[in-house]
Design an enzyme around this catalytic site. Structure first.
Site, PDB file in Angstrom:
ATOM      1  N   GLU A 218      11.128   5.444   0.047  1.00 56.40           N
ATOM      2  CA  GLU A 218      11.311   4.949  -1.321  1.00 56.40           C
ATOM      3  C   GLU A 218      11.601   6.038  -2.340  1.00 56.40           C
ATOM      4  OE1 GLU A 218       7.426   2.960  -1.918  1.00 56.40           O
ATOM      5  OE2 GLU A 218       7.073   4.387  -3.524  1.00 56.40           O
TER       6      GLU A 218
ATOM      7  N   HIS B 188       7.918  -0.965  -5.913  1.00 50.50           N
ATOM      8  CA  HIS B 188       6.648  -0.296  -6.241  1.00 50.50           C
ATOM      9  C   HIS B 188       6.199  -0.639  -7.668  1.00 50.50           C
ATOM     10  CE1 HIS B 188       4.069   3.240  -4.715  1.00 50.50           C
ATOM     11  NE2 HIS B 188       3.371   2.525  -5.584  1.00 50.50           N
TER      12      HIS B 188
ATOM     13  N   ASP C  96       6.257  -3.994  -1.321  1.00 44.96           N
ATOM     14  CA  ASP C  96       6.384  -3.355  -2.646  1.00 44.96           C
ATOM     15  C   ASP C  96       6.583  -1.855  -2.461  1.00 44.96           C
ATOM     16  OD1 ASP C  96       6.229  -3.429  -5.569  1.00 44.96           O
ATOM     17  OD2 ASP C  96       4.335  -2.349  -5.330  1.00 44.96           O
TER      18      ASP C  96
ATOM     19  N   SER D  29       0.820  -1.215   0.000  1.00 42.32           N
ATOM     20  CA  SER D  29       0.000   0.000   0.000  1.00 42.32           C
ATOM     21  C   SER D  29       0.856   1.269   0.000  1.00 42.32           C
ATOM     22  CB  SER D  29      -0.967  -0.043   1.178  1.00 42.32           C
ATOM     23  OG  SER D  29      -1.989   0.877   0.966  1.00 42.32           O
ATOM     24  N   ARG D  30       1.394   1.632   1.149  1.00 42.21           N
ATOM     25  CA  ARG D  30       2.306   2.773   1.241  1.00 42.21           C
ATOM     26  C   ARG D  30       3.335   2.463   2.334  1.00 42.21           C
ATOM     27  NH1 ARG D  30       1.066   3.875  -3.026  1.00 42.21           N
ATOM     28  NH2 ARG D  30       0.051   5.733  -3.856  1.00 42.21           N
TER      29      ARG D  30
END
Ligand code: NAD
Length: 330
Positions: free
Chosen positions: A263, A295, A258, A233-234
């Site tokens: 990031e 991501h 991810d 998600s984040r």
């Protein structure tokens, strides 16, 4: 509309160009990110198009508004990277693409779970070296396990559907209960109960002040022993230093991500010749039970087509003076 598209990658150009012919829009692609150093590039453009790796702060917004930009078109769903208050103050409208392909993200979440569990990434490398041994590759049956889903919106629900297909039972947490999840047999509960009862915990809620660092030391100690934790998600939903401690203490069984808290300085670029200065991601990469992707959960042909189509449609609607359905307000 004249659109300045920032952090343009080859796939952005390909999929946006495919959709452009059906519109009167014109896009100039810039590889750089939009910030105070590059804001002057927006002079003469009505819209900027940005992705989640671009932090659009108040100063940048004020500069682009002065250069005549009227719209920030986010080619993504989550909009935590834009200062929405500042955009409102500067009279800029912000649009997003709320649901380009929930299945793309949900399927990547399942891919992380399967890879992390059955270690296909390690098996692939072993077999290429003529190493056909199996030691260290043992996984567990996903069938019959309890999956805790935090956030049952579009992606969370698509993910529940997949895990239901694997024969899992679903624990869910969301301030708004979703009938489709309940019809699948999902049980809504408080987050603490979900953490205590789930073998796999997957995060699908937005990053907002209330959810920042929701997975911290306290939450980790409420978890059932050694669950698999997945975050597509984040990054900042998870407090990375606490998760590193949880992995060291074996409180967390494995981690698939991810997205990552810091990031923006790492992802979407080739840093293979650089010395990585981020010690937290470097530490995460040393664990044998951690799997990181950069991501890419959204990255399917179908999703990229939809992203381009809806981003351009948002701008067409704006130009036509319509109330843009995908407008985001503070
Ligand atoms: P959505 O708005 O459909 O669903 C989000 C859900 O989270 C909603 O049901 C909402 O009620 C719930 N929620 C809000 N606060 C919560 C809380 N405190 N606890 C539990 N649930 C809470 O959004 P979506 O399309 O499903 O996307 C979810 C997130 O996925 C986005 O916010 C974005 O950050 C992320 N995302 C990641 C990628 C990727 O490539 N990795 C791609 C797209 C979206």
């Amino acid at each position: 509309m004249k659109i300045a598209l920032f952090t343009a990658k080859s796939y952005d150009k390909y999929y946006f160009d495919r959709q452009l012919s059906d519109t009167d829009h014109k896009i100039t692609y810039f590889e750089d990110a939009l910030n105070t150093d590059t804001a002057m590039l927006t002079r003469g453009y009505g819209a900027v198009c940005v992705f989640v790796n671009n932090t659009i702060d108040r100063e940048t917004i004020e500069m682009i508004a002065d250069f005549g930009v009227k719209v920030i078109a986010l080619r993504a769903a989550g909009c935590n990277n834009i200062d929405l208050e500042a955009a409102e103050d500067a009279g800029l409208q912000v649009f997003r693409v709320p649901a380009y392909s929930p299945d793309a993200v949900a399927e990547h979440t399942a891919a992380l779970i399967l890879t992390l569990n059955r270690k296909t990434h390690k098996a692939y490398n072993r077999v290429r070296e003529n190493d056909f041994s199996l030691d260290g590759l043992t996984g567990f049956n996903i069938h019959g396990k309890v999956v805790g889903v935090i956030g049952t919106g579009k992606i969370g629900t698509a993910f529940c559907r997949i895990m239901k297909g694997f024969g899992c039972s679903i624990n869910a947490h969301d301030p708004y209960e979703n009938d489709e999840v309940k019809e699948m047999g999902g049980t809504y509960m408080e987050v603490d109960e979900l953490l205590a009862k789930s073998n796999i915990i997957s995060l699908h809620c937005p990053l907002i002040p209330e959810t920042k660092h929701m997975i911290d030391k306290k939450a980790i100690h409420k978890m059932k022993d050694s669950p698999m934790l997945i975050n597509t998600s984040r990054g900042a939903l998870v407090k990375t230093v606490d998760v590193i401690d949880g992995l060291k203490e074996k409180k967390i069984g494995s981690l698939g991500i991810d997205v990552y808290e810091q990031e923006e300085n790492l992802f979407f670029q080739d840093l293979s010749e650089e010395v990585i200065q981020d010690d937290e991601i470097s530490r995460l990469m040393t664990f044998p039970n951690v799997l990181i992707t950069g991501h890419q959960a959204f990255l399917t042909k179908e999703a990229l087509d939809e992203i381009a189509k809806i981003t351009l449609q948002n701008l067409t609607d704006y130009e036509a003076g319509k109330d843009v359905e995908n407008r985001v307000r503070p």
